[in-house]
Design a protein around this motif. Structure first.
Motif, PDB file in Angstrom:
ATOM      1  N   GLY A 132      10.892  37.131  38.303  1.00  0.00           N
ATOM      2  CA  GLY A 132       9.529  37.361  37.846  1.00  0.00           C
ATOM      3  C   GLY A 132       8.592  37.536  39.018  1.00  0.00           C
ATOM      4  O   GLY A 132       8.271  36.594  39.728  1.00  0.00           O
ATOM      5  N   ARG A 133       8.180  38.767  39.230  1.00  0.00           N
ATOM      6  CA  ARG A 133       7.329  39.072  40.355  1.00  0.00           C
ATOM      7  C   ARG A 133       5.912  38.554  40.128  1.00  0.00           C
ATOM      8  O   ARG A 133       5.243  38.112  41.051  1.00  0.00           O
ATOM      9  CB  ARG A 133       7.301  40.597  40.502  1.00  0.00           C
ATOM     10  CG  ARG A 133       6.938  41.043  41.857  1.00  0.00           C
ATOM     11  CD  ARG A 133       6.934  42.548  41.892  1.00  0.00           C
ATOM     12  NE  ARG A 133       6.213  42.954  43.078  1.00  0.00           N
ATOM     13  CZ  ARG A 133       6.470  44.077  43.729  1.00  0.00           C
ATOM     14  NH1 ARG A 133       7.396  44.882  43.286  1.00  0.00           N
ATOM     15  NH2 ARG A 133       5.795  44.382  44.797  1.00  0.00           N
ATOM     16  N   ALA A 134       5.503  38.587  38.857  1.00  0.00           N
ATOM     17  CA  ALA A 134       4.135  38.191  38.533  1.00  0.00           C
ATOM     18  C   ALA A 134       3.919  36.713  38.825  1.00  0.00           C
ATOM     19  O   ALA A 134       2.839  36.304  39.242  1.00  0.00           O
ATOM     20  CB  ALA A 134       3.854  38.490  37.064  1.00  0.00           C
ATOM     21  N   SER A 135       4.976  35.912  38.611  1.00  0.00           N
ATOM     22  CA  SER A 135       4.812  34.468  38.770  1.00  0.00           C
ATOM     23  C   SER A 135       5.086  34.024  40.202  1.00  0.00           C
ATOM     24  O   SER A 135       4.987  32.845  40.519  1.00  0.00           O
ATOM     25  CB  SER A 135       5.767  33.740  37.823  1.00  0.00           C
ATOM     26  OG  SER A 135       7.108  34.010  38.191  1.00  0.00           O
TER      27      SER A 135
END
Lengths: 302, 270
Positions: A106-109
């Motif tokens: 998860g890049r967003a997290s």
């Protein structure tokens, strides 16, 4: 969580790990003890698919390794011997780089997770200094942060408190215990008996590649069947407990008995002043030393 | 994983210093040519240099011909030699593999990053050489250039052939990268992989000058490196270029296969 059957590794003619049957259960804090050169690190490396076993099989998180590494390893956090990082990048940049490798978590997290783990390992206020300028303890903490980055179900740690001062060791110990209560299984490889004694619920002892002990820590530390009594009236007590006293000095006795309450009332009734009375327990050190031979870093003349 | 490796490549200060150093030689040559106006006699010295005096836009080719035989292979041997052995020595290899990054994937990413480095270097050299060449040495009049065979080539032909030549140079460097990458999976120290690769290239260059080794020469890795010059003859002399391509493809295939086989079954102990 970890199960190995007859796990064996040979390097040429040297047998590093010999028919290992490990059994680490969910929720354990498993202490993997052994002298230097007894095969701990080789075992850890086999579990992670870095070193390929000569014989035997293993499952980690219920799936066979190393063939299911792609599914298993994202759920495992590990510190294998020394931590490693790219020296010219900052700690944060290192974590970000390692997180972008392999199956995505998860890049967003990412930024949030990096902040979280840095806070957890006590590097929350870290700046843009490159890792080159870090102390040994800071590198160790960064290595731990890297292991925790993906909220693993299983932590495999090889000497995690290496290079930390006593304060740091305690901090990390508390962190590990906290993670364990939240459901993380911990496999801790160490040669420090005290560390294992303070942290672990289950212990495996490796001696020259063989697993010689695998047991709950409480069972290993079971009472010896003797009671330790401290009293100023040693002579009086010896007369009273004739035949039961196995050892004594000027201020204490070792009494063979499995009834501390009974012994206490018997002594007090006879006018013996009891300062302390406690069951003697096996120590982990005794158990380990009895089961193993001197480490392979000792080279004696034959 | 390729993206990660590329990020590491462009972030590394060493990448840019290396490119800068490689770029210095052709720039220095351009300055010297301008100041002295003395070109090498036809048939001697680096390829294209005599033509450059007449037409500065050809200088990128001359620049590539200068860096290809020595600077570029050294840089490639260093970068590719470090690919696996360097990560291994820094201890980061084991943390990559348990992330997990598949071993095949890692090899491919490393190779891609080395080739990206070569492309970047070649582009920087070509662009600087073009700028320096046109500024210092000037344009040829008439918008066409002269081939080695004496006939005129249009700008389009020159461009197409330049691209072919760049591709050919890249393939030659891929051959070097494959050897270095293989050695990088074998040895512990990156320096050993680099020196091993350079030793092989030097040995190859040496054997090319030895008549007694003539039966070996068609198979030596550096044998056809400079054959891209033939692309600028009219008509193109394909013979050596084709041989060069086939030879490099074989080298790349053999050494990459060896690197893969070795890395897949390797115990990562450091």
């Amino acid at each position: 969580m970890i199960q190995t059957i007859g796990l064996t590794k040979r390097f040429g003619s040297i047998v590093a790990v010999d028919g290992l049957d490990l059994d680490v259960r969910e929720g354990d804090v498993y202490g993997f003890l052994g002298a230097n050169g007894s095969g701990k690190t080789t075992t850890v490396r086999m579990l992670l698919g870095l070193v390929l076993a000569t014989a035997g099989s293993m499952t980690v998180l219920g799936r066979s390794m190393p063939s299911s590494g792609r599914e298993v390893l994202p759920q495992v956090g590990a510190l294998v011997e020394a931590p490693a990082a790219y020296d010219d990048l900052s700690g944060r940049a290192n974590l970000s780089l390692f997180d972008s490798m392999g199956p995505s978590a998860g890049r967003a997290s990412r930024a949030g997770r990096i902040d979280d783990v840095l806070e957890q390992v006590g590097l929350g206020g870290i700046d843009r200094r490159p890792v080159r300028a870090y102390s040994l303890g800071m590198r160790q903490r960064l290595g731990l942060a890297n292991a925790l980055l993906r909220k693993p179900k299983l932590l495999i740690l090889d000497e995690p408190t290496n290079g930390l001062d006593p304060q740091g060791i305690r901090e990390i110990r508390q962190l590990l215990l906290e993670l364990n209560t939240q459901g993380t299984t911990i496999f801790l490889s160490s040669h420090l008996l005290a560390e294992v004694e303070q942290l672990c619920t289950r212990v495996g002892v490796l001696d020259r590649g063989r697993l010689v002990i695998q047991e709950q820590l409480e069972v290993l530390q079971r009472p010896t069947g003797r009671l330790y009594v401290r009293t100023p009236d040693v002579a009086l007590a010896r007369g009273l407990l004739d035949g039961q006293v196995e050892d004594h000095d000027v201020a204490s006795l070792l009494v063979r008995s499995d009834d501390p309450a009974g012994l206490n009332s018997q002594l007090v009734a006879a006018g013996v002043r009891v300062e302390m009375l406690t069951p003697e327990r096996h120590t982990l050190e005794d158990v380990v030393l009895e089961a193993t031979e001197p480490g392979s870093d000792r080279v004696a003349r034959a | 994983m390729i993206a990660v490796e590329l990020r590491k490549l462009v972030r590394s200060r060493r990448t840019w210093i290396t490119i800068l150093l490689i770029d210095t030689l052709p720039t220095l040559v351009a300055v010297l040519l301008t100041l002295t106006d003395v070109g090498p006699r036809p048939g001697t010295g680096p390829a294209f240099l005599s033509a450059v005096l007449k037409d500065g836009t050809l200088f990128p080719l001359a620049a590539i011909a200068m860096v290809l035989p020595l600077f570029l292979p050294v840089a490639v041997a260093v970068t590719a030699g470090e690919a696996i052995a360097g990560e291994s020595q820094a201890g980061t290899l084991r943390y990559m593999l348990i992330r997990p990054v598949g071993r095949t994937r890692l090899l491919v990413a490393k190779l891609a990053s080395v080739m990206a480095f070569v492309l970047l270097t070649v582009l920087v050299v070509a662009v600087t050489a073009y700028v320096v060449g046109t500024l210092l040495l000037g344009h040829a009049t008439g918008g066409s250039s002269t081939s080695f065979s004496g006939t005129a080539l249009s700008s389009q032909q020159i461009l197409l052939r330049t691209l072919l030549a760049l591709g050919y140079a890249m393939l030659s460097m891929l051959g070097v990268a494959a050897i270095a990458l293989f050695l990088s999976t074998v040895v512990h120290a990156p320096l050993a992989a680099t020196m091993g690769t350079l030793a092989a290239l030097i040995a190859s260059t040496l054997l090319l000058t030895l008549d007694a080794a003539s039966s070996l020469q068609p198979y030596l890795p550096t044998r056809y490196w400079l054959s891209f010059v033939d692309l600028f003859r009219d008509p193109i002399l394909w013979h050596n270029v084709v041989h060069g391509v086939v030879l490099q493809v074989i080298y790349v295939a053999v050494f990459l296969a060896a690197a893969w086989a070795n890395f897949m079954t390797k115990d990562i102990k450091d």
